[in-house]
Motif scaffolding. Structure first.
Motif, mmCIF file in Angstrom:
data_model
loop_
_atom_site.group_PDB
_atom_site.id
_atom_site.type_symbol
_atom_site.label_atom_id
_atom_site.label_comp_id
_atom_site.label_asym_id
_atom_site.label_seq_id
_atom_site.Cartn_x
_atom_site.Cartn_y
_atom_site.Cartn_z
ATOM 1 N N ASP A 88 -7.539 -13.278 -14.392
ATOM 2 C CA ASP A 88 -7.456 -12.997 -12.950
ATOM 3 C C ASP A 88 -6.005 -12.805 -12.512
ATOM 4 O O ASP A 88 -5.084 -13.305 -13.158
ATOM 5 C CB ASP A 88 -8.071 -14.180 -12.188
ATOM 6 C CG ASP A 88 -8.572 -13.792 -10.805
ATOM 7 O OD1 ASP A 88 -8.380 -12.645 -10.379
ATOM 8 O OD2 ASP A 88 -9.181 -14.668 -10.144
ATOM 9 N N ASP A 89 -5.817 -12.081 -11.421
ATOM 10 C CA ASP A 89 -4.503 -11.899 -10.790
ATOM 11 C C ASP A 89 -3.473 -11.359 -11.769
ATOM 12 O O ASP A 89 -2.294 -11.743 -11.716
ATOM 13 C CB ASP A 89 -3.986 -13.230 -10.208
ATOM 14 C CG ASP A 89 -4.906 -13.782 -9.140
ATOM 15 O OD1 ASP A 89 -5.768 -13.024 -8.664
ATOM 16 O OD2 ASP A 89 -4.774 -14.962 -8.802
ATOM 17 N N GLU A 114 -8.712 -5.266 -7.975
ATOM 18 C CA GLU A 114 -9.069 -6.019 -6.771
ATOM 19 C C GLU A 114 -8.387 -5.431 -5.552
ATOM 20 O O GLU A 114 -7.347 -4.794 -5.667
ATOM 21 C CB GLU A 114 -8.573 -7.468 -6.883
ATOM 22 C CG GLU A 114 -8.984 -8.208 -8.113
ATOM 23 C CD GLU A 114 -8.572 -9.684 -8.039
ATOM 24 O OE1 GLU A 114 -9.461 -10.491 -7.816
ATOM 25 O OE2 GLU A 114 -7.379 -9.999 -8.201
HETATM 26 MG MG MG Z 1 -7.520 -12.176 -8.288
#
Ligand code: MG
Ligand code: C2E
Ligand code: MG
Ligand code: MG
Length: 288
Positions: free
Chosen positions: A176-177, A233
């Motif tokens: 993630d990220d 995202e």
């Molecule tokens: Mg994220």
């Protein structure tokens, strides 16, 4: 500025910093007495296949309605729960509920669930989470666990073991990220990743800033070479979606498709999506 003497050192605090420290304390104290069952909620945001524009999964996102503080952002209360040692029971309570909701979805829709550093790096290990998954009756192959790079750097060996245990069950792993924090490409090849989630900071100006465009382009190239799916995202506009499709992104998440919604709204959302895709299909067929 206020001057403070701490163990012989003089520290200058700004008013803002003092306010922040105070509010951190307030969040921590309210969280200590929070009733997870009644005050915490999950909302779900679709992750959409970039080509078919069909929902492939929903990411579960935590919400806290504190009787004292009102609505508190997960960006504030998740780190607070980590600081005061409450993140593991919190994660467990949320996972039970996320799985109960996902169980009612069509079989081809996945659940994506965020884990913290303490969930994957604590000595107690990943076993309680595995027990919750097994008890839920949701097939592990329908699950993705999202882990940030910061979380894996906390204790890389233990994180690797936790991730391996989830993979062995059949769960997917998403990083993630990606692109924020302590990014290191070494994580990408030392972990058995299924998806990389590119942080939304790269998307905001993709159509105005050639550098952002090039970064996404090289990331999709890297993902392709490594046979990892690329999720982007924070997609808010059609123009961003079109660019990302051209660049070969596999999945899209963002307000352009939907904001996070309550579990109760998902059925209707999927029905509407099906109608929209069907209408688009018939329209395209007529053109041909
Ligand atoms: Mg994220
Ligand atoms: P994340 O996992 O990277 O989740 C994506 C965040 O981006 C979510 O914020 C989502 O609402 C927001 N977002 C999605 N699409 C868009 C868009 O098009 N534009 C903009 N501006 N924002 C968008 P949210 O729900 O506030 O969550 C913030 C972070 O808190 C999450 O980032 C995640 O790191 C953490 N978090 C949330 N729920 C949980 C949880 O249950 N467990 C753990 N450990 N962390 C969680
Ligand atoms: Mg996430
Ligand atoms: Mg690709």
């Amino acid at each position: 500025h206020a001057k403070r003497h701490l163990r012989g050192r003089t520290v200058i605090f700004s008013i803002e910093l003092e306010a922040e420290i105070r509010s951190r304390g307030v969040i921590e104290n309210s969280l200590r007495t929070a009733d997870f069952e009644t005050e915490l909620e999950l909302v779900f945001q679709p992750i959409v296949d970039a080509m078919s524009e069909r929902t492939a999964s929903f990411e579960a996102l935590a919400r806290w309605q504190s009787p004292r503080l009102g609505w508190v952002s997960p960006a504030d209360f998740i780190p607070a729960a980590e600081r005061i040692g409450l993140i593991r029971p919190l994660t467990q309570a949320l996972l039970v509920r996320a799985l109960a909701t996902a169980k009612t979805w069509p079989d081809d829709i996945r659940l994506s669930f965020n884990l913290s550093a303490h969930d994957v790096c604590s000595p107690e290990g990943i076993l309680p989470l595995i027990a919750i998954i097994e008890k839920s009756g949701v097939p592990p192959r329908r699950l993705d666990f999202e882990i940030t790079e910061t979380a894996v750097t906390f204790d890389f060996v233990r994180a690797q073991q936790s991730i391996a245990a989830l993979k062995t069950m059949g769960c997917g792993i998403s990083l993630d990220d990606f692109g924020t924090g302590y990014s290191s490409l070494s994580h990408v090849h030392r972990l058995p990743l299924d998806k990389i989630k590119v942080d939304r900071s790269f998307v905001a100006d993709i159509n105005d800033n050639p550098v952002s465009h090039k970064i996404i382009k090289s990331l999709t190239g890297l993902c392709d070479d490594m046979e990892i799916a690329c999720v982007v995202e924070g997609v808010e506009t059609r123009a961003q979606l079109d660019s990302l499709r051209r660049l070969g992104c596999d999945f899209i998440q963002g307000y352009y498709f939907a904001k996070p919604m309550s579990g109760d709204a998902i059925d209707k959302y999927l029905t509407k999506e099906q109608q929209r895709l069907h209408a688009a299909g018939t329209r395209d067929a007529k053109v041909v």
